[in-house]
Design an enzyme around this catalytic site. Structure first.
Site, PDB file in Angstrom:
ATOM      1  N   TYR A  97      62.827  63.294  22.046  1.00  0.00           N
ATOM      2  CA  TYR A  97      62.220  62.067  21.515  1.00  0.00           C
ATOM      3  C   TYR A  97      60.777  61.953  21.986  1.00  0.00           C
ATOM      4  CZ  TYR A  97      62.801  59.770  26.107  1.00  0.00           C
ATOM      5  OH  TYR A  97      62.716  59.427  27.436  1.00  0.00           O
ATOM      6  N   CYS A  98      59.998  61.168  21.259  1.00  0.00           N
ATOM      7  CA  CYS A  98      58.629  60.825  21.666  1.00  0.00           C
ATOM      8  C   CYS A  98      58.476  59.319  21.496  1.00  0.00           C
ATOM      9  CB  CYS A  98      57.590  61.634  20.891  1.00  0.00           C
ATOM     10  SG  CYS A  98      57.618  61.411  19.087  1.00  0.00           S
ATOM     11  N   TRP A  99      57.260  58.844  21.245  1.00  0.00           N
ATOM     12  CA  TRP A  99      57.032  57.399  21.189  1.00  0.00           C
ATOM     13  C   TRP A  99      57.695  56.755  19.982  1.00  0.00           C
ATOM     14  CZ3 TRP A  99      56.083  53.350  23.905  1.00  0.00           C
ATOM     15  CH2 TRP A  99      55.581  52.188  23.309  1.00  0.00           C
ATOM     16  N   SER A 105      57.719  64.762  18.923  1.00  0.00           N
ATOM     17  CA  SER A 105      59.108  65.224  19.026  1.00  0.00           C
ATOM     18  C   SER A 105      59.490  66.080  17.828  1.00  0.00           C
ATOM     19  CB  SER A 105      60.055  64.031  19.147  1.00  0.00           C
ATOM     20  OG  SER A 105      59.949  63.173  18.019  1.00  0.00           O
ATOM     21  N   TYR A 126      61.210  56.527  21.472  1.00  0.00           N
ATOM     22  CA  TYR A 126      61.387  55.597  22.593  1.00  0.00           C
ATOM     23  C   TYR A 126      61.395  54.151  22.114  1.00  0.00           C
ATOM     24  CZ  TYR A 126      60.289  52.622  26.530  1.00  0.00           C
ATOM     25  OH  TYR A 126      60.311  51.588  27.438  1.00  0.00           O
TER      26      TYR A 126
END
Length: 351
Positions: A97-99, A105, A126
């Site tokens: 995952y990323c932001w 991601s 996130y």
């Protein structure tokens, strides 16, 4: 299933513990602020690189930013594969995952899937996780709190630690907040986490409790240091059955001297914290306490702090904030040895 598979956090949550690795592809400062419990940080762009790409995006255009970012992303992902995952088997199952669940991601998940790993990418990243946590803490699991109450120095934190050690369910908010919950409560070598991280840690503990068994928690105020206990959790605590931990004042003084050893060794540090109490107690009393600290009269100082500051504050607040305290189970302790706390914890756990 075709990989990378993109799943919502609601779909991921039931299998969260089944992932071999949870990969946070954000920068190191984003990760430090908060992250999914158990995640490791493998930035696709580190802080410096992210600033460079973001500045180019704003000041030039997206095309130039992507030309700068692409080789950085490729090098970083290659580094992670070579140093962390080269030995992983074909059935290694990571969550990435990323932001926002976008390019960072997505780039990593694409490459991992092309290698042949069954990678899952978190849809919404996130931000989706954070929204889920916030909503969950607004309507937390209906755990059976048993609130450990007691004046400062009565050993509430030691009792919770001992309860945890014998297998009881414990929500130790002070441990999660890295703070002992008073004006002298900051830990010298451990900064407090962010508010979001504190909430993540609480959420993660709550979701793991057996709802048919009690959860022991301390009678905290709404704030633990600079961090705020979620309102719904606080309301549940304040409406729950209480345990009144009783310890003589001389033993409380001994316990506090042990627990606050860093202040005993550094009177200047202690006096700096005592200055926060000037408005409550006046300059003359604080100066007298400074003199006690500077001349090594620590037991006398701690005793006065209990009598003049901590005990009156506790007595003013406990009945008002914890409605079942008048019917509290009384747990008396005769000493502060480890064996005494084990005995008290076992009595409480079995009751």
């Amino acid at each position: 299933m075709k990989y990378p598979a993109v799943l919502s956090f609601e779909d991921v949550l039931p299998q969260l513990e089944q992932f071999d690795t949870i990969i946070d592809a954000r920068s190191e400062s984003e990760f430090a602020l908060d992250h999914i419990p158990g995640a490791i940080n493998c930035p696709v762009l580190n802080d410096e690189e992210r600033i460079l790409v973001g500045t180019t995006y704003k000041q030039v255009n997206a095309f130039e930013a992507k030309k700068i970012g692409a080789p950085l992303v490729a090098r970083n992902i290659a580094h992670h594969i070579e140093t962390l995952w080269r030995d992983k088997p074909r059935d290694w199952k990571p969550l990435v995952y990323c932001w926002r669940g976008g390019n960072r991601s997505g780039s990593m998940a694409h490459i991992l899937a092309k290698i042949g790993w069954p990678v899952i990418q978190l849809d919404g990243g996130y931000k989706a996780y954070r929204a889920y946590v916030a909503a969950s803490l607004d309507n937390p699991p209906q755990v059976q709190f048993r609130v450990v109450c007691g004046t400062t120095g009565s050993g509430k934190s030691r009792l919770l630690e001992t309860l945890d050690g014998i297998g009881a369910q414990v929500l130790d908010l002070e441990r999660l907040a890295a703070h002992r919950g008073s004006v002298l409560g900051n830990l010298p070598d451990e900064p407090q986490p962010s508010q979001k991280r504190f909430e993540s840690l609480i959420w993660d503990k709550l979701r793991g409790f057996d709802l048919d068994k009690p959860v022991f928690v301390e009678s905290e105020s709404k704030k633990v240091g600079n961090l705020r206990v979620p309102d719904a959790v606080m309301q549940m605590m304040r409406a729950s059955p209480c345990v009144s931990l009783m310890l003589s004042r001389p033993n409380r003084v001994r316990l506090l001297i042990e627990d606050y050893d860093h202040f005993m060794k550094d009177p200047a540090l202690l006096n700096a914290q005592l200055d926060h109490l000037v408005q409550l107690h006046g300059r003359a009393k604080i100066d007298a306490w400074h003199e006690m600290a500077n001349t090594g009269r620590m037991a006398e100082l701690v005793d006065q702090l209990l009598v003049d500051h901590y005990d009156p504050a506790y007595l003013r607040s406990i009945d008002r904030n914890f409605v079942q305290f008048p019917q509290a189970q009384v747990l008396e302790m005769s000493d502060i040895s480890h064996a005494d706390f084990v005995q008290a914890a076992r009595r409480l756990h079995q009751s």
